[in-house]
Design a protein around this motif. Structure first.
Motif, PDB file in Angstrom:
ATOM      1  N   ASP A  29      -2.096 -10.408  -2.976  1.00  0.00           N
ATOM      2  CA  ASP A  29      -2.440 -11.425  -1.967  1.00  0.00           C
ATOM      3  C   ASP A  29      -3.624 -12.280  -2.400  1.00  0.00           C
ATOM      4  O   ASP A  29      -4.544 -12.548  -1.623  1.00  0.00           O
ATOM      5  CB  ASP A  29      -2.722 -10.747  -0.623  1.00  0.00           C
ATOM      6  N   ARG A  57       0.838  -2.767  -0.340  1.00  0.00           N
ATOM      7  CA  ARG A  57       2.025  -3.629  -0.269  1.00  0.00           C
ATOM      8  C   ARG A  57       2.591  -3.645   1.146  1.00  0.00           C
ATOM      9  O   ARG A  57       3.011  -4.691   1.655  1.00  0.00           O
ATOM     10  CB  ARG A  57       3.078  -3.131  -1.260  1.00  0.00           C
ATOM     11  N   GLY A  58       2.604  -2.470   1.777  1.00  0.00           N
ATOM     12  CA  GLY A  58       3.113  -2.405   3.150  1.00  0.00           C
ATOM     13  C   GLY A  58       2.249  -3.218   4.107  1.00  0.00           C
ATOM     14  O   GLY A  58       2.768  -3.926   4.984  1.00  0.00           O
ATOM     15  N   MET A  60       0.453  -5.770   3.314  1.00  0.00           N
ATOM     16  CA  MET A  60       0.619  -7.184   3.008  1.00  0.00           C
ATOM     17  C   MET A  60       1.876  -7.736   3.677  1.00  0.00           C
ATOM     18  O   MET A  60       1.879  -8.853   4.219  1.00  0.00           O
ATOM     19  CB  MET A  60       0.692  -7.391   1.496  1.00  0.00           C
ATOM     20  N   LYS A  61       2.957  -6.972   3.701  1.00  0.00           N
ATOM     21  CA  LYS A  61       4.181  -7.413   4.345  1.00  0.00           C
ATOM     22  C   LYS A  61       4.018  -7.494   5.865  1.00  0.00           C
ATOM     23  O   LYS A  61       4.594  -8.366   6.517  1.00  0.00           O
ATOM     24  CB  LYS A  61       5.329  -6.465   3.983  1.00  0.00           C
ATOM     25  N   ASP A  62       3.248  -6.566   6.425  1.00  0.00           N
ATOM     26  CA  ASP A  62       3.030  -6.562   7.882  1.00  0.00           C
ATOM     27  C   ASP A  62       2.010  -7.598   8.321  1.00  0.00           C
ATOM     28  O   ASP A  62       1.832  -7.825   9.525  1.00  0.00           O
ATOM     29  CB  ASP A  62       2.553  -5.178   8.339  1.00  0.00           C
TER      30      ASP A  62
END
Length: 401
Positions: A29, A57-58, A60-62
């Motif tokens: 990010d 990563r999780g 960042m997606k949320d």
């Protein structure tokens, strides 16, 4: 330095010579992120780094992944350290304490844990609503109270900008703001001022207790001195006899006081009205002071308030309470009513023209030039000019012979 990678080079592991633990890093990010695995074994460090990376990563997606930044609480702490040190001797302790109290009581409980980038214009508006909705007794805070809190908030954010923790200042202006009601600071009109000094004179001549006679005389001279000099109460309390000279003014051929003032705005000068000379001479004759002695060593605020209450002058018709500061306001208003130049009044009172216009001149009827306002044209001349215009128009419409 020992190095390794996992997940096709997306996560780097390395061990510094000065540490026995493996570190991990990854670029996510738009930011390079690092963490300590807390593991000495490379195998255990790889397991930790993989789980750490997948967690990021999780997030960042949320949309819950936040860049590490300073919080409002950290910026507020830095502001308090800097402000108290840098403004020492330039700001009163009460004003510095006010910033701390506003942060402790209101700003930090609402904004303290937010990152500085999260203190947006919308969040500040939410803060205003929160202050109004949670007010004690259902009474919303005064306009000036909220204004002072936003001033403190702005100072904290400016501190963050100076340290590079924030790139710009959000819009802190009040939305849907209407023009503030024009009001004036509590002063004594000429009739009220006469009523006041007559009451203090009567109290000096016939005090309620014989032992209070000297204090009553000092209070009477204090009222006359303040209303003829425009000094602030703190400036008067700092005043020493060596700061005052009795001189004959070359411009007016009158005997006045030239005063070296020390107070809120540092050092400045004041030239009094002639009415301040006699009260000062009485003070000198009564106390026989040394040059370094205070002109007003005793605070007569209790006796002053008693006289205000007894004469019905404690509050204005708008419900504002009069204090010793009202004598300064009276001086300024009386000078404007007599036609004094507003710039010279501001200079003599160690303030700005803007302050004079905002808080004093707006309600002084004598500052309105009637000759400039009540302009009327000669009705005959006006009618003749209109008739001439009509004739000219008709002439243009007639066909040429």
């Amino acid at each position: 330095m020992d190095k390794d990678t996992i997940l096709d080079g997306k996560v780097n592991l390395y061990k510094r010579p000065s540490s026995r633990f493996w570190q991990c890093s990854a670029y996510l990010d738009g930011k390079n992120r690092r963490a300590s695995t807390g593991q000495e074994s490379l195998f255990e460090a790889k397991l930790f780094a993989e789980e750490w990376y997948l967690t990021l990563r999780g997030k960042m997606k949320d949309g819950t992944l936040k860049n590490a930044e300073k919080t409002f609480r950290q910026a507020a702490l830095q502001f308090q350290i800097e402000y108290e040190t840098i403004t020492q001797g330039q700001r009163s302790p009460a004003w510095v304490r006010g910033h701390k109290d506003r942060l402790r009581l209101h700003l930090l409980p609402f904004l303290g844990d937010l990152g500085l980038s999260e203190v947006t214009s919308g969040k500040v508006q939410e803060y205003r609503l929160h202050r109004i909705e949670t007010a004690r007794g259902g009474k919303p805070p005064a306009r000036n109270t909220l204004h002072n809190e936003i001033v403190t908030l702005r100072q904290v954010l400016k501190t963050a900008i100076r340290h590079g923790w924030l790139d710009r200042l959000p819009d802190l202006s009040m939305p849907y703001k209407t023009q503030g009601k024009i009001s004036h600071r509590p002063w004594f009109s000429p009739k009220e001022y006469k009523q006041l000094y007559q009451a203090t004179r009567e109290n000096a001549q016939n005090p309620s207790r014989p032992q209070d006679k000297k204090h009553a005389e000092d209070l009477h001279d204090f009222v006359l001195f303040m209303a003829n000099t425009g000094l602030r109460p703190d400036e008067a309390s700092n005043l020493e006899h060596r700061d005052i000279d009795i001189v004959e003014d070359a411009a007016t051929d009158e005997v006045i006081l030239e005063i070296e003032v020390r107070g809120k705005r540092g050092m400045g000068y004041c030239k009094s009205m002639p009415g301040a000379v006699m009260p000062y001479r009485r003070l000198v004759q009564r106390h026989k002071p040394e040059p370094q002695d205070k002109v007003f060593p005793v605070n007569h605020i209790r006796m002053f308030n008693t006289i205000l209450r007894n004469t019905g002058l404690k509050t204005t018709r708008d419900g504002k309470r009069r204090t010793a500061y009202s004598l300064r306001h009276t001086y300024i208003c009386l000078r404007l009513m007599e036609g004094a130049d507003i710039y010279q009044v501001a200079k003599n009172c160690r303030t700005s023209v803007e302050m004079i216009e905002r808080f004093y001149a707006a309600h002084i009827k004598d500052t309105i030039d009637t000759a400039a306002v009540n302009v009327r044209r000669d009705p005959k001349k006006r009618n003749r000019s209109i008739a001439a215009e009509i004739l000219d128009e008709d002439a243009e419409r007639e066909p040429a012979e």
